[in-house]
Design a protein around this motif. Sequence first.
Motif, PDB file in Angstrom:
ATOM      1  N   GLY A  11       0.648  -1.160   0.345  1.00 45.43           N
ATOM      2  CA  GLY A  11       0.044  -0.064   0.023  1.00 45.43           C
ATOM      3  C   GLY A  11       0.831   1.222   0.156  1.00 45.43           C
ATOM      4  N   ASN A  48      -2.599   5.293  -1.104  1.00 46.41           N
ATOM      5  CA  ASN A  48      -4.291   5.708  -1.133  1.00 46.41           C
ATOM      6  C   ASN A  48      -4.349   6.944  -0.968  1.00 46.41           C
ATOM      7  OD1 ASN A  48      -7.048   4.875  -1.507  1.00 46.41           O
ATOM      8  ND2 ASN A  48      -6.990   5.687   0.644  1.00 46.41           N
ATOM      9  N   TYR A  94      -2.645   8.947  -4.227  1.00 44.20           N
ATOM     10  CA  TYR A  94      -3.670   8.905  -5.404  1.00 44.20           C
ATOM     11  C   TYR A  94      -4.719   9.792  -5.201  1.00 44.20           C
ATOM     12  CZ  TYR A  94      -7.384   6.764  -8.265  1.00 44.20           C
ATOM     13  OH  TYR A  94      -8.165   6.730  -9.274  1.00 44.20           O
ATOM     14  N   HIS A  95      -5.450   9.913  -3.955  1.00 45.53           N
ATOM     15  CA  HIS A  95      -6.669  11.119  -3.695  1.00 45.53           C
ATOM     16  C   HIS A  95      -5.911  12.450  -3.732  1.00 45.53           C
ATOM     17  CE1 HIS A  95      -9.851   8.248  -3.214  1.00 45.53           C
ATOM     18  NE2 HIS A  95      -9.073   7.337  -2.528  1.00 45.53           N
TER      19      HIS A  95
END
Length: 216
Positions: free
Chosen positions: A23, A44, A47-48
Amino acid sequence: MKVIAFNRTLQGSGASRRLRTSGQTPGIIYGGTEAPVMISLDGNALYHALKKEAFHGSVLDLEIDGATQAVMLRDFQMHAYKQLVMHADFQRVDAKSKVHTKVTLHFVNADVSPAVKLHGAIVSHVLAELEITCLPGDLPEFIEVDLANIDVGHSIHVADLTMPKGVTAITHGSNLTVATAAVPAGHVAADALESAAAAAASEADAAAKGAAKPKK
């Protein structure tokens, strides 16, 4: 905007692959007088963050082990089809040294322009972003392009833009076109047919009135 990163000691494709599986996203910080530093970031969260326009055009506060430094995102690679950031590059910035980067253009007021309101024209955005140079503290999130006065057959160029304080556009010696306004070919053809039909109807009406007059 704040970014949390961690020191990364293991290098190579195998180590990067294991990071992504857990991750994390591998990255690097470079620039300035210090040596490049290998880092990892929460995949994550990164990415956002990349979905936010400000993340691409702002000076970021990147924190590693409690120490914060000013950086800018310089490059990133996405997976071909997965929602996965493969790698990210950050460059250190000095508050006293100008940065060279690209900033997104925001187009406003096209709907009230003469081109659109009076002629049904389409305004085309030729540039989506603009190269600029400025001090980090003057870096704008975006540059606004006001289309309120554009008319058919005219264009807006970089020289027509109102640049934020302290910001200089880099055009490499050309006054680049930013936006143009033109009436679609089909719309022009339809107008021509309508005008021709109206003229023919007027002539026919005049002829009918002439024929209806009694002869002396």
